[in-house]
Design a protein around this motif. Structure first.
Motif, short mmCIF file in Angstrom:
data_model
loop_
_atom_site.label_atom_id
_atom_site.label_comp_id
_atom_site.label_asym_id
_atom_site.label_seq_id
_atom_site.Cartn_x
_atom_site.Cartn_y
_atom_site.Cartn_z
N UNK A 188 5.32 -3.30 4.22
CA UNK A 188 5.34 -3.30 5.69
C UNK A 188 3.99 -3.74 6.25
N UNK A 189 2.90 -3.30 5.63
CA UNK A 189 1.57 -3.71 6.11
C UNK A 189 1.35 -5.21 5.89
N UNK A 190 1.82 -5.71 4.76
CA UNK A 190 1.71 -7.15 4.50
C UNK A 190 2.51 -7.95 5.52
N UNK A 191 3.73 -7.49 5.80
CA UNK A 191 4.57 -8.18 6.79
C UNK A 191 3.92 -8.17 8.17
N UNK A 192 3.30 -7.06 8.51
CA UNK A 192 2.63 -6.95 9.82
C UNK A 192 1.56 -8.04 9.98
N UNK A 193 0.87 -8.35 8.88
CA UNK A 193 -0.19 -9.37 8.92
C UNK A 193 0.33 -10.77 8.61
N UNK A 194 1.62 -10.89 8.27
CA UNK A 194 2.18 -12.19 7.92
C UNK A 194 1.64 -12.76 6.62
N UNK A 195 1.39 -11.88 5.65
CA UNK A 195 0.74 -12.29 4.40
C UNK A 195 1.72 -12.34 3.24
N UNK A 196 1.44 -13.24 2.29
CA UNK A 196 2.21 -13.34 1.04
C UNK A 196 1.29 -12.99 -0.13
N UNK A 197 1.71 -12.02 -0.94
CA UNK A 197 0.90 -11.58 -2.07
C UNK A 197 0.99 -12.59 -3.21
N UNK A 198 -0.18 -13.00 -3.72
CA UNK A 198 -0.20 -13.89 -4.87
C UNK A 198 -0.69 -13.16 -6.13
N UNK A 199 -1.49 -12.10 -5.96
CA UNK A 199 -1.91 -11.34 -7.14
C UNK A 199 -2.11 -9.87 -6.79
N UNK A 200 -1.82 -9.04 -7.77
CA UNK A 200 -1.97 -7.59 -7.66
C UNK A 200 -3.04 -7.20 -8.67
N UNK A 201 -4.17 -6.72 -8.19
CA UNK A 201 -5.30 -6.47 -9.08
C UNK A 201 -5.64 -4.98 -9.09
N UNK A 202 -6.16 -4.54 -10.23
CA UNK A 202 -6.37 -3.10 -10.44
C UNK A 202 -7.82 -2.83 -10.80
N UNK A 203 -8.39 -1.82 -10.15
CA UNK A 203 -9.75 -1.41 -10.50
C UNK A 203 -9.78 -0.76 -11.87
N UNK A 204 -8.69 -0.10 -12.25
CA UNK A 204 -8.58 0.50 -13.58
C UNK A 204 -7.14 0.96 -13.77
N UNK A 205 -6.85 1.52 -14.94
CA UNK A 205 -5.45 1.78 -15.27
C UNK A 205 -5.09 3.26 -15.32
N UNK A 206 -5.69 4.07 -14.46
CA UNK A 206 -5.18 5.43 -14.29
C UNK A 206 -3.92 5.37 -13.43
N UNK A 207 -2.99 6.28 -13.70
CA UNK A 207 -1.65 6.19 -13.10
C UNK A 207 -1.68 6.09 -11.58
N UNK A 208 -2.61 6.80 -10.93
CA UNK A 208 -2.59 6.86 -9.47
C UNK A 208 -2.99 5.55 -8.82
N UNK A 209 -3.45 4.58 -9.62
CA UNK A 209 -3.86 3.29 -9.06
C UNK A 209 -2.84 2.19 -9.33
N UNK A 210 -1.77 2.48 -10.10
CA UNK A 210 -0.80 1.40 -10.30
C UNK A 210 0.65 1.85 -10.38
N UNK A 211 0.97 3.01 -9.81
CA UNK A 211 2.35 3.48 -9.86
C UNK A 211 3.35 2.53 -9.19
#
Length: 214
Positions: A47-70
């Motif tokens: 919904x936030x992406x749609x509000x800004x009219x943006x298309x996601x090209x990559x999903x990046x992670x600071x690290x791989x603890x569960x709370x950052x990539x669920x």
């Protein structure tokens, strides 16, 4: 920064059961975006992406603890974007089910990362670079947007705090070195987006952080 170029689109908001800070960074010209740490609530992120009219090209992670990539798997399914992580955190990514069990969080399978992040790698949209800042986890990354004076530090640096090092692969001397040598050499005026909780200013942490000072 080129005065003719409009500022990056940036929105940060807490998501998921552990209220991880998820950040959208968008190029105002191309309308391409990256999503950092989608830790839950994929509908909210979309919904936030749609509000800004943006298309996601990559999903990046600071690290791989569960709370950052669920929500990473769902975000990839919805957008077709590629998943990015530092390879040193692969063991955590592969152990998501175990992590979820430990913290009592429902397990949702995620696909393998599409690409391994490299130190000093330029991010999609050409708007920032990845910095390898291990210590909280072996593969912890920070993301630096020089023109915007913006640092996404994940769980490496917090407002008057640093990331815990008592979980899998954590190491205190390493996180201290990452903060001193990689983060505290950046622009003191930079805004720091932390993995949880409020933003801070890099210069304030350099002078006042009780754990690591410049």
């Amino acid at each position: 920064m080129d005065a003719a170029r409009p500022a990056l689109i940036r929105e940060t908001f807490p998501v998921g059961p552990l209220q991880c800070n998820c950040t959208i960074i968008g190029d105002p010209v191309s309308k391409k975006a990256i999503v950092v740490d989608p830790g839950g609530n994929p509908e909210t992120i979309m919904a936030r992406l749609d509000k800004h009219g943006l298309k996601v090209v990559s999903i990046i992670h600071t690290h791989a603890h569960l709370d950052h990539f669920l929500a990473a798997g769902k975000m990839k399914e919805l957008t077709g974007a590629t998943l990015h992580l530092h390879q040193d955190d692969q063991f955590l990514w592969d152990g998501l089910e175990m992590q979820c069990q430990m913290f009592g969080v429902p397990y949702t399978p995620v696909p393998a990362p599409d690409r391994w992040l490299q130190d000093d790698e330029e991010l999609a949209c050409g708007c920032g670079v990845a910095l390898h800042t291990p210590g909280h986890t072996p593969g912890s990354m920070s993301f630096w947007f020089a023109d915007a004076k913006l640092l996404i530090a994940g769980d490496t640096l917090f407002r008057r705090g640093i990331g815990r090092t008592d979980l899998w692969g954590g190491d205190y001397p390493t996180i201290e070195r990452s903060i001193r040598q990689r983060l505290y050499t950046l622009d003191e005026e930079a805004t720091v987006i932390t993995g949880h909780g409020p933003e801070t200013r890099l210069g304030d942490e350099m002078r006042e952080n009780p754990f690591v000072r410049a």
